[in-house]
Scaffold this active site. Structure first.
Site, PDB file in Angstrom:
ATOM      1  N   ASP A  52       4.347   0.075  -7.304  1.00 49.89           N
ATOM      2  CA  ASP A  52       2.976  -0.350  -7.776  1.00 49.89           C
ATOM      3  C   ASP A  52       1.854   0.196  -7.169  1.00 49.89           C
ATOM      4  OD1 ASP A  52       1.331  -1.926  -9.893  1.00 49.89           O
ATOM      5  OD2 ASP A  52       0.693  -3.233  -7.948  1.00 49.89           O
ATOM      6  N   ARG A  96       0.858  -1.242   0.019  1.00 49.55           N
ATOM      7  CA  ARG A  96      -0.042   0.068  -0.038  1.00 49.55           C
ATOM      8  C   ARG A  96       0.735   1.474   0.034  1.00 49.55           C
ATOM      9  NH1 ARG A  96      -3.533  -2.823  -1.355  1.00 49.55           N
ATOM     10  NH2 ARG A  96      -5.391  -3.319  -0.714  1.00 49.55           N
ATOM     11  N   GLU A 131      -2.958   7.570  -4.510  1.00 51.76           N
ATOM     12  CA  GLU A 131      -3.290   6.975  -5.712  1.00 51.76           C
ATOM     13  C   GLU A 131      -4.725   7.144  -6.218  1.00 51.76           C
ATOM     14  OE1 GLU A 131      -2.013   2.882  -5.083  1.00 51.76           O
ATOM     15  OE2 GLU A 131      -3.960   2.009  -5.199  1.00 51.76           O
TER      16      GLU A 131
HETATM   17  C1  COI Z   1      -5.451  -6.374  -2.423  1.00 52.02           C
HETATM   18  O1  COI Z   1      -5.872  -7.539  -2.804  1.00 52.02           O
HETATM   19  O2  COI Z   1      -5.366  -5.688  -1.277  1.00 52.02           O
HETATM   20  C2  COI Z   1      -4.768  -5.647  -3.463  1.00 52.02           C
HETATM   21  O3  COI Z   1      -3.927  -4.706  -3.114  1.00 52.02           O
HETATM   22  C3  COI Z   1      -5.193  -5.827  -4.933  1.00 52.02           C
HETATM   23  C4  COI Z   1      -6.354  -5.475  -4.913  1.00 52.02           C
HETATM   24  C5  COI Z   1      -6.257  -4.085  -5.734  1.00 52.02           C
HETATM   25  C6  COI Z   1      -7.655  -5.953  -5.552  1.00 52.02           C
END
Ligand code: COI
Length: 347
Positions: free
Chosen positions: A279, A255, A284
């Protein structure tokens, strides 16, 4: 609006209209919010096998569309939009008792507040290999200066990069968070022969666990796989970033707010750090997942990071594989069925 979509119309339809929602065949009711077209195809395919009748709603859940729960006790939500307290309250009042988020992270939902209005929140389990593979790709791209090489090649500059790459075997990689994804990253790293350090609030046994400060000081590359919460917010803050090895790399597929991004940008600009592959990015929301080609970039941090040749940014896409998406949809359905069956036991 909710409408029943005839099977033949569904088969003919190649692209979903801008905003849509529809209910499918009878079964246990489940309203699925923030349902992207690719997820909708999976819900249509998988839900009947579980005897579930999903109402698929493209828009994220909000006070405006709470009525679409239509008596269902369970709903499934996406991760892209924060669910406000007012929406949670309205969902509770509409009889919702279980929210299944189609993500591992739950930081877009105030789970404690949800509990206070009678709603349990559950996350999904999906192939950790999706994010682990992607993390390794980012690590390799970072230590081989791929961003800068690709930018130069795009501009028809085919000279060797001034910076030589590094081999993972020669590096110490620190993994913060060793749950399913962090563990899958470490499994892959073992094949590369690097030294691996690990940190987790619940240390395992299959790695060299060290305190976070030590991991940050000793690693050539730090990779983040821990959930975002009050304790982990800015886990890599300025003070910790200042203690990183000169030329070290940061990889984040967890995150954005795990890192003090302002401090990271400064360390990259000054040359103290060797590079970053992100990423996920603080702030964001509203940028990632949208086509912003014709929109000015308003985020100062994104502008600063984009200028740096040793920073690679991708739009929260590490999880996005066909395998993980199917897992995610199936796991969300199964969570709701589990909740319903536990409910029936209590009754
Ligand atoms: C999560 O599963 O927490 C992710 O970061 C992926 C999500 C964007 C589906």
């Amino acid at each position: 609006m909710t409408y029943r979509e005839p099977a033949r119309t569904a088969a003919r339809r190649t692209r979903a209209p801008a905003s849509w929602s529809f209910a499918t065949a009878p079964g246990m009711g489940l309203t699925v919010y923030g349902c992207e077209p690719d997820e909708a195809a999976l819900f249509r395919q998988l839900a009947p096998r579980f005897g579930v009748a999903p109402t698929l709603v493209e828009d994220a859940v909000s006070e405006a569309n709470v009525a679409l729960v239509a008596g269902n006790r369970c709903i499934s939500v996406g991760h892209k939009t924060r669910i406000t307290e007012r929406t949670l309250l309205a969902l509770g009042q509409a009889g919702v008792q279980y929210v299944s988020t189609r993500s591992v992270g739950c930081n877009h939902i105030d789970v404690e507040y949800a509990k206070s209005v009678g709603i349990s929140v559950g996350n999904v389990a999906y192939s950790p290999d999706s994010v682990a593979d992607y993390t390794l790709m980012l690590m390799l791209m970072a230590v081989r200066n791929a961003q800068s090489t690709l930018r130069r090649t795009d501009a028809h500059d085919y000279r060797l990069n001034e910076e030589r790459g590094k081999e993972l075997r020669d590096l110490t990689v620190g993994t913060v968070g060793t749950g399913r994804i962090g563990a899958a990253v470490m499994d892959r790293l073992r094949g590369f022969g690097c030294r691996i350090l690990a940190h987790d609030i619940r240390p395992g046994t299959n790695a060299e666990y060290v305190p976070l400060g030590e991991l940050v000081r000793q690693s050539d590359l730090v990779t983040l796989h821990t959930p975002l919460n009050a304790e982990t917010h800015h886990l890599l803050d300025r003070r910790r970033i200042d203690t990183m090895k000169p030329g070290a790399y940061v990889i984040n597929t967890g995150r954005g707010a795990l890192i003090d991004t302002e401090a990271l940008a400064s360390a990259l600009e000054s040359g103290a750090l060797g590079g970053a592959a992100l990423d996920v990015l603080e702030g964001e929301d509203g940028i990632f997942y949208a086509d912003r080609r014709d929109a000015p970039i308003e985020s100062e941090l994104l502008l600063r990071l984009r200028k740096l040749p040793n920073v690679l940014i991708t739009p929260h896409t590490a999880y996005y594989t066909d395998h993980a998406l199917a897992d995610m949809v199936e796991s969300s359905i199964v969570n709701c069925l589990d909740f319903e069956s536990r409910k029936q036991h209590w009754i």
